[in-house]
Design a protein around this motif. Structure first.
Motif, PDB file in Angstrom:
ATOM      1  N   MET A   1     -25.497  62.494  59.875  1.00 22.33           N
ATOM      2  CA  MET A   1     -25.078  61.602  59.357  1.00 22.33           C
ATOM      3  C   MET A   1     -24.518  61.851  57.800  1.00 22.33           C
ATOM      4  O   MET A   1     -25.139  62.302  57.008  1.00 22.33           O
ATOM      5  CB  MET A   1     -26.230  60.420  59.145  1.00 22.33           C
ATOM      6  N   TRP A   2     -23.466  61.188  57.562  1.00 23.82           N
ATOM      7  CA  TRP A   2     -22.756  61.689  56.299  1.00 23.82           C
ATOM      8  C   TRP A   2     -23.164  60.669  55.158  1.00 23.82           C
ATOM      9  O   TRP A   2     -23.381  59.359  55.395  1.00 23.82           O
ATOM     10  CB  TRP A   2     -21.174  61.312  56.214  1.00 23.82           C
ATOM     11  N   GLU A   3     -23.861  61.202  54.195  1.00 26.78           N
ATOM     12  CA  GLU A   3     -24.174  60.293  53.187  1.00 26.78           C
ATOM     13  C   GLU A   3     -23.789  60.663  51.721  1.00 26.78           C
ATOM     14  O   GLU A   3     -23.878  61.611  51.053  1.00 26.78           O
ATOM     15  CB  GLU A   3     -25.909  60.567  52.712  1.00 26.78           C
ATOM     16  N   PRO A   4     -22.500  59.856  51.438  1.00 23.72           N
ATOM     17  CA  PRO A   4     -21.840  60.103  50.326  1.00 23.72           C
ATOM     18  C   PRO A   4     -22.510  60.078  48.833  1.00 23.72           C
ATOM     19  O   PRO A   4     -21.822  60.455  48.021  1.00 23.72           O
ATOM     20  CB  PRO A   4     -20.569  59.171  50.518  1.00 23.72           C
ATOM     21  N   TRP A   5     -23.503  59.245  48.956  1.00 17.88           N
ATOM     22  CA  TRP A   5     -24.316  59.215  47.817  1.00 17.88           C
ATOM     23  C   TRP A   5     -25.104  60.470  47.323  1.00 17.88           C
ATOM     24  O   TRP A   5     -25.516  60.497  46.030  1.00 17.88           O
ATOM     25  CB  TRP A   5     -25.288  58.002  47.553  1.00 17.88           C
ATOM     26  N   GLY A  42     -29.419  57.466  43.725  1.00 17.29           N
ATOM     27  CA  GLY A  42     -29.523  55.813  43.747  1.00 17.29           C
ATOM     28  C   GLY A  42     -28.450  55.082  43.431  1.00 17.29           C
ATOM     29  O   GLY A  42     -28.148  53.722  44.210  1.00 17.29           O
ATOM     30  N   ILE A  43     -28.048  55.412  42.188  1.00 18.98           N
ATOM     31  CA  ILE A  43     -26.774  54.394  41.654  1.00 18.98           C
ATOM     32  C   ILE A  43     -25.661  54.638  42.448  1.00 18.98           C
ATOM     33  O   ILE A  43     -24.778  53.759  42.870  1.00 18.98           O
ATOM     34  CB  ILE A  43     -26.480  55.069  40.284  1.00 18.98           C
ATOM     35  N   LEU A  44     -25.459  55.843  43.119  1.00 21.64           N
ATOM     36  CA  LEU A  44     -24.201  56.187  44.154  1.00 21.64           C
ATOM     37  C   LEU A  44     -24.288  55.546  45.127  1.00 21.64           C
ATOM     38  O   LEU A  44     -23.522  54.810  45.773  1.00 21.64           O
ATOM     39  CB  LEU A  44     -23.877  57.780  44.226  1.00 21.64           C
ATOM     40  N   PHE A  45     -25.446  55.347  45.909  1.00 20.82           N
ATOM     41  CA  PHE A  45     -25.984  54.526  46.982  1.00 20.82           C
ATOM     42  C   PHE A  45     -25.626  52.989  46.662  1.00 20.82           C
ATOM     43  O   PHE A  45     -24.869  52.440  47.704  1.00 20.82           O
ATOM     44  CB  PHE A  45     -27.381  54.791  47.411  1.00 20.82           C
ATOM     45  N   VAL A  46     -25.938  52.390  45.659  1.00 21.66           N
ATOM     46  CA  VAL A  46     -25.581  50.813  45.565  1.00 21.66           C
ATOM     47  C   VAL A  46     -23.999  50.922  45.258  1.00 21.66           C
ATOM     48  O   VAL A  46     -23.320  49.935  45.962  1.00 21.66           O
ATOM     49  CB  VAL A  46     -26.081  50.636  44.157  1.00 21.66           C
ATOM     50  N   LEU A  47     -23.173  52.104  44.505  1.00 19.09           N
ATOM     51  CA  LEU A  47     -21.941  51.847  44.554  1.00 19.09           C
ATOM     52  C   LEU A  47     -21.077  52.031  45.858  1.00 19.09           C
ATOM     53  O   LEU A  47     -20.193  51.180  46.183  1.00 19.09           O
ATOM     54  CB  LEU A  47     -21.494  52.945  43.605  1.00 19.09           C
ATOM     55  N   PHE A  48     -21.525  52.742  46.640  1.00 18.86           N
ATOM     56  CA  PHE A  48     -20.809  53.148  47.999  1.00 18.86           C
ATOM     57  C   PHE A  48     -21.362  52.121  48.861  1.00 18.86           C
ATOM     58  O   PHE A  48     -20.324  51.640  49.879  1.00 18.86           O
ATOM     59  CB  PHE A  48     -21.618  54.446  48.642  1.00 18.86           C
ATOM     60  N   SER A  49     -22.425  51.440  49.083  1.00 22.70           N
ATOM     61  CA  SER A  49     -22.775  50.512  50.065  1.00 22.70           C
ATOM     62  C   SER A  49     -22.431  49.097  49.591  1.00 22.70           C
ATOM     63  O   SER A  49     -22.494  48.468  50.464  1.00 22.70           O
ATOM     64  CB  SER A  49     -24.394  50.747  50.218  1.00 22.70           C
ATOM     65  N   GLY A  50     -22.565  49.033  48.585  1.00 25.85           N
ATOM     66  CA  GLY A  50     -22.187  47.631  47.792  1.00 25.85           C
ATOM     67  C   GLY A  50     -23.720  46.662  47.974  1.00 25.85           C
ATOM     68  O   GLY A  50     -23.531  45.478  47.876  1.00 25.85           O
ATOM     69  N   LEU A  51     -24.742  47.169  48.449  1.00 22.42           N
ATOM     70  CA  LEU A  51     -25.686  46.497  48.350  1.00 22.42           C
ATOM     71  C   LEU A  51     -26.472  46.403  47.371  1.00 22.42           C
ATOM     72  O   LEU A  51     -26.324  47.093  46.277  1.00 22.42           O
ATOM     73  CB  LEU A  51     -26.875  47.389  49.210  1.00 22.42           C
ATOM     74  N   SER A  63     -36.878  53.834  42.613  1.00 28.35           N
ATOM     75  CA  SER A  63     -36.660  52.330  42.985  1.00 28.35           C
ATOM     76  C   SER A  63     -35.141  51.792  42.340  1.00 28.35           C
ATOM     77  O   SER A  63     -34.768  52.543  41.672  1.00 28.35           O
ATOM     78  CB  SER A  63     -37.708  51.519  42.415  1.00 28.35           C
ATOM     79  N   GLY A  64     -34.837  50.873  43.066  1.00 24.44           N
ATOM     80  CA  GLY A  64     -33.499  50.054  42.381  1.00 24.44           C
ATOM     81  C   GLY A  64     -33.632  49.792  40.933  1.00 24.44           C
ATOM     82  O   GLY A  64     -32.728  49.964  40.042  1.00 24.44           O
ATOM     83  N   VAL A  65     -34.544  49.241  40.660  1.00 28.37           N
ATOM     84  CA  VAL A  65     -34.771  48.901  39.129  1.00 28.37           C
ATOM     85  C   VAL A  65     -34.849  50.108  38.247  1.00 28.37           C
ATOM     86  O   VAL A  65     -34.023  49.889  37.200  1.00 28.37           O
ATOM     87  CB  VAL A  65     -36.376  48.101  38.700  1.00 28.37           C
ATOM     88  N   THR A  66     -35.497  51.202  38.453  1.00 27.13           N
ATOM     89  CA  THR A  66     -35.356  52.429  37.842  1.00 27.13           C
ATOM     90  C   THR A  66     -33.702  53.001  37.858  1.00 27.13           C
ATOM     91  O   THR A  66     -33.249  53.282  36.787  1.00 27.13           O
ATOM     92  CB  THR A  66     -36.232  53.400  38.254  1.00 27.13           C
ATOM     93  N   CYS A  67     -33.271  53.007  38.915  1.00 25.88           N
ATOM     94  CA  CYS A  67     -31.651  53.137  38.830  1.00 25.88           C
ATOM     95  C   CYS A  67     -30.825  52.356  37.979  1.00 25.88           C
ATOM     96  O   CYS A  67     -29.981  53.035  37.259  1.00 25.88           O
ATOM     97  CB  CYS A  67     -31.226  53.207  40.291  1.00 25.88           C
ATOM     98  N   TRP A  68     -31.284  51.210  38.108  1.00 23.24           N
ATOM     99  CA  TRP A  68     -30.444  50.240  37.230  1.00 23.24           C
ATOM    100  C   TRP A  68     -30.797  50.509  35.591  1.00 23.24           C
ATOM    101  O   TRP A  68     -29.687  50.472  34.882  1.00 23.24           O
ATOM    102  CB  TRP A  68     -30.791  48.635  37.450  1.00 23.24           C
ATOM    103  N   ARG A  69     -31.831  50.736  35.279  1.00 17.80           N
ATOM    104  CA  ARG A  69     -32.149  50.974  33.816  1.00 17.80           C
ATOM    105  C   ARG A  69     -31.590  52.385  33.477  1.00 17.80           C
ATOM    106  O   ARG A  69     -31.140  52.406  32.458  1.00 17.80           O
ATOM    107  CB  ARG A  69     -33.702  51.076  33.667  1.00 17.80           C
TER     108      ARG A  69
END
Length: 133
Positions: A1-5, A42-51, A63-69
């Motif tokens: 499976m391709w994971e662009p992040w 993690g940052i790229l995951f959010v950007l690619f997925s839109g989640l 965690s998402g919070v750590t990525c956001w910070r």
């Protein structure tokens, strides 16, 4: 499976020198800092997925919070503008950049909770192309 992040070794070698270095405190060091590469994925995951940030999968080891910070601190440190500048310089050196098509714009993103736009998108080329060409 391709994971662009997922960050390749080549891309990481390009990004890592641009990231600010932080020293761990000697007294009361607290938890170990999460690796920058994991945060970038993690940052790229959010950007690619839109989640949302809370949807960052635990398989990424962050965690998402750590990525956001980390995103916020890197943005304040000017990491993204330096990365964009270095990528653009590399493309110009190769002759692979067509300036008539170059535009970086975030004005298509909707304003959250009715926030106003602060300004208009800027042209990166010397002048906009003439109409009819």
């Amino acid at each position: 499976m391709w994971e662009p992040w997922r960050v390749s070794d080549g891309f990481w070698e390009r990004v890592q020198p641009l990231l600010p270095q932080t020293q761990r405190r000697f007294r009361y060091p607290g938890r170990l800092r999460v690796e920058d590469r994991r945060c970038l994925e993690g940052i790229l995951f959010v950007l690619f997925s839109g989640l949302p940030w809370r949807a960052v999968p635990s398989e990424l080891g962050v965690s998402g919070v750590t990525c956001w910070r980390r995103l916020r601190s890197w943005q304040e440190a000017g990491v993204w503008s330096r990365l964009l500048f270095s990528l653009r310089a590399e493309l110009e050196q190769r002759g692979a950049l067509e300036e008539a098509r170059l535009l970086v714009d975030s004005s298509i993103a909707p304003a959250k909770k009715g926030a106003r736009r602060l300004g208009q998108a800027r042209w990166t080329a010397a002048a906009p192309p003439a109409s009819g060409t």
